[in-house]
Design a protein around this motif. Structure first.
Motif, PDB file in Angstrom:
ATOM      1  N   ASN A  36      76.195 -21.531 -31.872  1.00 35.99           N
ATOM      2  CA  ASN A  36      76.553 -20.201 -32.358  1.00 35.99           C
ATOM      3  C   ASN A  36      75.491 -19.209 -31.897  1.00 35.99           C
ATOM      4  OD1 ASN A  36      74.346 -20.056 -34.390  1.00 35.99           O
ATOM      5  ND2 ASN A  36      75.531 -21.656 -35.422  1.00 35.99           N
ATOM      6  N   SER A  37      75.701 -17.943 -32.191  1.00 36.86           N
ATOM      7  CA  SER A  37      74.769 -16.893 -31.783  1.00 36.86           C
ATOM      8  C   SER A  37      73.983 -16.339 -32.966  1.00 36.86           C
ATOM      9  CB  SER A  37      75.523 -15.758 -31.086  1.00 36.86           C
ATOM     10  OG  SER A  37      76.508 -15.216 -31.955  1.00 36.86           O
ATOM     11  N   ASN A  38      73.885 -17.120 -34.031  1.00 40.01           N
ATOM     12  CA  ASN A  38      73.172 -16.675 -35.224  1.00 40.01           C
ATOM     13  C   ASN A  38      71.663 -16.571 -34.974  1.00 40.01           C
ATOM     14  OD1 ASN A  38      75.598 -16.668 -36.620  1.00 40.01           O
ATOM     15  ND2 ASN A  38      75.320 -18.733 -37.424  1.00 40.01           N
ATOM     16  N   PRO A  39      70.968 -15.776 -35.777  1.00 40.88           N
ATOM     17  CA  PRO A  39      69.506 -15.666 -35.629  1.00 40.88           C
ATOM     18  C   PRO A  39      68.830 -17.025 -35.804  1.00 40.88           C
ATOM     19  CG  PRO A  39      70.354 -13.982 -37.123  1.00 40.88           C
ATOM     20  CD  PRO A  39      71.487 -14.919 -36.857  1.00 40.88           C
ATOM     21  N   VAL A  40      67.669 -17.174 -35.170  1.00 35.82           N
ATOM     22  CA  VAL A  40      66.896 -18.411 -35.258  1.00 35.82           C
ATOM     23  C   VAL A  40      65.574 -18.128 -35.967  1.00 35.82           C
ATOM     24  CG1 VAL A  40      65.770 -20.269 -33.990  1.00 35.82           C
ATOM     25  CG2 VAL A  40      67.932 -19.323 -33.142  1.00 35.82           C
ATOM     26  N   HIS A  41      65.333 -18.862 -37.045  1.00 39.72           N
ATOM     27  CA  HIS A  41      64.081 -18.772 -37.786  1.00 39.72           C
ATOM     28  C   HIS A  41      63.342 -20.110 -37.674  1.00 39.72           C
ATOM     29  CE1 HIS A  41      65.528 -15.389 -40.758  1.00 39.72           C
ATOM     30  NE2 HIS A  41      65.852 -15.139 -39.489  1.00 39.72           N
ATOM     31  N   ILE A  42      62.031 -20.072 -37.542  1.00 38.49           N
ATOM     32  CA  ILE A  42      61.260 -21.306 -37.465  1.00 38.49           C
ATOM     33  C   ILE A  42      60.167 -21.312 -38.533  1.00 38.49           C
ATOM     34  CG2 ILE A  42      61.720 -21.558 -34.994  1.00 38.49           C
ATOM     35  CD1 ILE A  42      58.842 -20.722 -34.424  1.00 38.49           C
ATOM     36  N   ASN A  63      70.082 -19.988 -38.294  1.00 39.19           N
ATOM     37  CA  ASN A  63      69.671 -21.290 -37.789  1.00 39.19           C
ATOM     38  C   ASN A  63      68.182 -21.488 -38.069  1.00 39.19           C
ATOM     39  OD1 ASN A  63      72.251 -21.723 -36.602  1.00 39.19           O
ATOM     40  ND2 ASN A  63      71.641 -20.495 -34.831  1.00 39.19           N
ATOM     41  N   TYR A  64      67.823 -22.664 -38.581  1.00 40.69           N
ATOM     42  CA  TYR A  64      66.437 -22.940 -38.961  1.00 40.69           C
ATOM     43  C   TYR A  64      65.892 -24.132 -38.174  1.00 40.69           C
ATOM     44  CZ  TYR A  64      67.257 -19.820 -42.903  1.00 40.69           C
ATOM     45  OH  TYR A  64      67.551 -18.720 -43.681  1.00 40.69           O
ATOM     46  N   GLU A 110      63.211 -15.098 -28.412  1.00 46.03           N
ATOM     47  CA  GLU A 110      64.272 -15.997 -28.883  1.00 46.03           C
ATOM     48  C   GLU A 110      64.275 -16.195 -30.403  1.00 46.03           C
ATOM     49  OE1 GLU A 110      66.257 -20.133 -27.252  1.00 46.03           O
ATOM     50  OE2 GLU A 110      64.089 -19.907 -27.086  1.00 46.03           O
ATOM     51  N   ILE A 111      63.169 -15.873 -31.054  1.00 42.73           N
ATOM     52  CA  ILE A 111      63.009 -16.166 -32.476  1.00 42.73           C
ATOM     53  C   ILE A 111      63.014 -14.866 -33.286  1.00 42.73           C
ATOM     54  CG2 ILE A 111      61.510 -17.221 -34.212  1.00 42.73           C
ATOM     55  CD1 ILE A 111      62.822 -19.157 -32.169  1.00 42.73           C
ATOM     56  N   ASN A 112      63.681 -14.898 -34.426  1.00 44.73           N
ATOM     57  CA  ASN A 112      63.782 -13.709 -35.287  1.00 44.73           C
ATOM     58  C   ASN A 112      62.788 -13.708 -36.437  1.00 44.73           C
ATOM     59  OD1 ASN A 112      66.774 -14.437 -34.259  1.00 44.73           O
ATOM     60  ND2 ASN A 112      66.483 -12.215 -34.309  1.00 44.73           N
TER      61      ASN A 112
END
Length: 220
Positions: A36-42, A63-64, A110-112
């Protein structure tokens, strides 16, 4: 900190589909990993996973990715995921890696959001560059974050927090958006706060929890 080795950890992690075995292969393609194109959090230094798993349940459209250096610690997060049948999670992945390699695993912008929770304080002065909020690490994070991304850092260590605030203020790449020296009594900063295992432990002892939020300066 000396960690107890758990012999079965590597085999369990190898068999878990949520554990990404070679993160560098997906650099710039993490949204494809999630489909998917959802935000990515790390979260860097995710420990036993309570914080990130709670977020993943509450926010299915984010996305985590949890990053943990030690397989014996990551094992506990994987077991939590596997033993919790309440909600099957498709929006979480784990990587066993050293935080110094984050720029090899995630591409520019790439990361939000980056979460840093109760990181190792590395108290000796000569080890300051190893602290996850040092300018050396802030420079790494700047390469990963989207222009509207943020870093959220929590700790109960006052010396580490003071160091972190000073590092952000001295950085040419980040602005200090907000900070508090008593998170749980700060109505605005504590809104929606998810507690980690350490946070529950330390706050129960009466220790104040410190938090800062930093965002990239407009250098992209």
């Amino acid at each position: 900190m000396r960690l107890r080795n758990i012999p079965r950890a590597d085999s369990v992690l190898n068999e878990c589909k949520e554990v990404v075995k070679n993160g560098a292969e997906y650099r710039g393609r993490w949204r494809e990993v999630f489909g998917n194109s959802n935000p990515v959090h790390i979260e860097i230094g995710m420990g036993k996973g309570q914080f990130l798993l709670t977020l993943a349940k509450q926010n299915p459209k984010i996305n985590y990715i949890g990053i943990e250096r030690y397989s014996s610690v990551l094992l506990r997060a994987v077991e939590k995921l596997q033993n919790d049948s309440e909600i099957p999670l498709s929006n979480i992945r784990f990587i066993c890696m050293d935080a110094r390699s984050v720029a090899d695993v995630f591409a520019f912008g790439e990361i939000n959001c980056i979460y840093l929770n109760f990181s190792d304080p590395w108290p000796k002065a000569r080890h300051a560059p190893r602290r996850l909020t040092s300018r050396e690490f802030l420079s790494r994070y700047h390469k990963l974050l989207a222009s509207d991304g943020v870093i959220e850092f929590k700790t109960d260590n006052r010396l580490l927090f003071d160091f972190s605030v000073a590092e952000v203020n001295a950085s040419s790449e980040f602005d200090l958006v907000g900070s508090t020296y008593d998170l749980h009594h700060d109505i605005e900063m504590n809104q929606g706060n998810i507690m980690t295992e350490y946070e529950e432990k330390f706050s129960a002892l009466g220790n104040p929890i410190y938090k800062l939020i930093a965002s990239p300066k407009d250098l992209h």
